[in-house]
Design a protein around this motif. Sequence first.
Motif, PDB file in Angstrom:
ATOM      1  N   PHE B  43      35.037  40.465  36.225  1.00 28.85           N
ATOM      2  CA  PHE B  43      36.309  40.412  36.613  1.00 28.85           C
ATOM      3  C   PHE B  43      37.353  41.102  35.750  1.00 28.85           C
ATOM      4  O   PHE B  43      38.181  41.897  35.830  1.00 28.85           O
ATOM      5  CB  PHE B  43      36.783  38.799  36.514  1.00 28.85           C
ATOM      6  N   ILE B  51      37.433  37.245  45.477  1.00 27.07           N
ATOM      7  CA  ILE B  51      36.495  36.594  44.681  1.00 27.07           C
ATOM      8  C   ILE B  51      36.235  35.370  45.260  1.00 27.07           C
ATOM      9  O   ILE B  51      36.891  34.472  45.740  1.00 27.07           O
ATOM     10  CB  ILE B  51      36.920  36.317  43.123  1.00 27.07           C
ATOM     11  N   LEU B  53      33.657  32.058  44.708  1.00 32.26           N
ATOM     12  CA  LEU B  53      33.075  31.493  43.448  1.00 32.26           C
ATOM     13  C   LEU B  53      32.336  30.151  44.071  1.00 32.26           C
ATOM     14  O   LEU B  53      32.990  29.302  45.141  1.00 32.26           O
ATOM     15  CB  LEU B  53      34.198  30.894  42.778  1.00 32.26           C
ATOM     16  N   CYS B  66      37.747  29.853  38.190  1.00 30.88           N
ATOM     17  CA  CYS B  66      39.045  30.117  38.912  1.00 30.88           C
ATOM     18  C   CYS B  66      40.383  29.675  38.138  1.00 30.88           C
ATOM     19  O   CYS B  66      41.252  30.744  38.000  1.00 30.88           O
ATOM     20  CB  CYS B  66      39.022  28.993  39.877  1.00 30.88           C
ATOM     21  N   LYS B  70      42.905  32.790  37.272  1.00 28.31           N
ATOM     22  CA  LYS B  70      44.170  32.779  37.746  1.00 28.31           C
ATOM     23  C   LYS B  70      45.221  32.836  36.508  1.00 28.31           C
ATOM     24  O   LYS B  70      46.367  33.201  36.845  1.00 28.31           O
ATOM     25  CB  LYS B  70      44.152  31.511  38.590  1.00 28.31           C
ATOM     26  N   GLN B  76      45.682  37.041  41.823  1.00 24.34           N
ATOM     27  CA  GLN B  76      43.799  37.411  42.315  1.00 24.34           C
ATOM     28  C   GLN B  76      43.529  36.263  43.548  1.00 24.34           C
ATOM     29  O   GLN B  76      43.825  35.104  43.254  1.00 24.34           O
ATOM     30  CB  GLN B  76      42.983  37.148  41.020  1.00 24.34           C
ATOM     31  N   LYS B  77      43.212  36.930  44.533  1.00 26.36           N
ATOM     32  CA  LYS B  77      43.043  36.172  45.539  1.00 26.36           C
ATOM     33  C   LYS B  77      41.291  35.296  45.506  1.00 26.36           C
ATOM     34  O   LYS B  77      40.565  36.355  45.065  1.00 26.36           O
ATOM     35  CB  LYS B  77      42.797  36.995  46.990  1.00 26.36           C
ATOM     36  N   LEU B  78      41.192  34.095  45.762  1.00 25.98           N
ATOM     37  CA  LEU B  78      40.017  33.699  45.327  1.00 25.98           C
ATOM     38  C   LEU B  78      39.779  32.449  46.358  1.00 25.98           C
ATOM     39  O   LEU B  78      40.538  31.605  46.800  1.00 25.98           O
ATOM     40  CB  LEU B  78      40.360  33.088  44.151  1.00 25.98           C
ATOM     41  N   PRO B 100      42.470  27.773  43.711  1.00 18.99           N
ATOM     42  CA  PRO B 100      42.212  28.918  44.721  1.00 18.99           C
ATOM     43  C   PRO B 100      42.952  29.059  46.110  1.00 18.99           C
ATOM     44  O   PRO B 100      43.634  28.168  46.326  1.00 18.99           O
ATOM     45  CB  PRO B 100      40.722  28.478  45.157  1.00 18.99           C
TER      46      PRO B 100
END
Lengths: 390, 131
Positions: B43, B51, B53, B66, B70, B76-78, B100
């Motif tokens: 990352f 991402i 996870l 996460c 964050k 960040q899209k997760l 997330p």
Amino acid sequence: MMQTENNRISKILVVDDQEDNIDLVTTNLEMEGFQLSSAMNGREGFDSACRLKPDIIILDIMMPVMDGWEACRLLKENETTKNIPIIILTAKTGIKDVINGFNQGALDYLRKPFHVEELISRVKKIIHIKEEKKSLESVISYQEQIIQEKNLKFLEVAPFEVMGKMVGSIGHDLSNLLSCVKGNNQLAGMSDSMEEVKKYLEAEKKAIDMMKYFIESLRNFTLNKKSQQEFFSPLSILQNTIKILQKTLNQKKIQINISTNNMCQIFGDPGQYSQICLNIILNAIDAMEKEGTLKILIERDNHFIISRFQDTGSGIHPDNLDKIFNLSFTTKAKKKGTGIGLYTVNEIIKKAKGKMTVQSNIGKGSIFSFWFPTGKDQCSSNMNHDKYNS
Amino acid sequence: MNKLNILVVDDEEMELEILKNYFEKEGHSVTTAKDGNIALDEFNKSNYDIIFLDYNMPGYNGSEVCKIIKKSKPAQKLIILTGNFTDEAYYSSIEDEICPECLIYKPIDLEQIKSCMEKVLKGIKIYQTNN
């Protein structure tokens, strides 16, 4: 009529060698609704008491054949009469006599000459207290019955908590494997070349094989089997139990080291053995938040197999050590457990006629050891049946 | 869909392989990581559009990774994937301000993964996806 709560007329036995006295007491108490009997000396009094089981005995002291002191002693020693309240009614008025009367077990002491009204009041009071005591006893025995029923219910529910944890663990592992089956299958469907299709089907087959292996180890797990007595190797039961928890152990980076010493087979219920192991290992996993080692030593001590589980977890505070086997005691966060686990383990061990101990050091970990009877004397013939070290 | 840069984190080799193959088939660029620490290294090295996870991993779990990501890059899209049967993953991932965009329950379905990913990239948050 002087009646008890069960609508029974209260019976009174008067023991006195003076007929005048008997008449006086009898007449007055009968007028109050009591049912009267009488005896002329200690010996007769004792015999009548055994036969009639009166509610109260009014006892004179100075009598021929057997005096009141001796009669009082006999009445208090006898199982059928020991709980009958005794009122001593006597011309012996010295303070030493009064004290002696109470020491002999009399409930009350009245000096002659006496007021009949006072005797009546005292008799009524004693009957009243007796009734209250009886009703309290019935409340207590009812409460005890409820507690016992609740405990039984808990024991019925307890296995479900373990089952819940097991279902979670099994479900998780099967979901992962199913992801692989489905994913590879979908990828095969998207593939352009035969070679690629083959590759994904190969991977899919691998996942299916793993599911099959997993289901087989579940089948071997005896959690739901009916209790049965058979010869079993504690080591292989333990290994099978660990197999089911392997994923969880891996994820928490928990290492298991098993060693054995002077092993033999057990004749008993393998289901009980595996339930105990499962509960202790689940607890150890919870105690070791992340990473740790669980050392397991199985060894024989005469007619017992001792299994020791030493974890490197958080340990148990000394204040809590003697509480951990209590029903509903838990150090775990609310969502994690109800505290039934160790109680159940202890109950299972007690049922198997074994015992369990725990030692713990805060911050260093705990050692749970349990003794499981080998059952029939197996050890001489099967010495070193299992040799395993890891 | 445009070519995306995707990071997939899972300790299960087989699952990792499936997601990698799938995303590459869809024309994206995929980096894989086997645990939380490697994921954080990756990352920090480059930018990812999204991402994935896994929740249950040795070391940091998905929710912990996460939160770290964050905090350093809130946009960040997760997506977290979980095979858990308890609500632990849900509460530790979602019941927090730092969470997330999506939580997907396994067994995973590649079509479901695709549709969730498309929604998340459009800026939609999906908290519970039971198929």
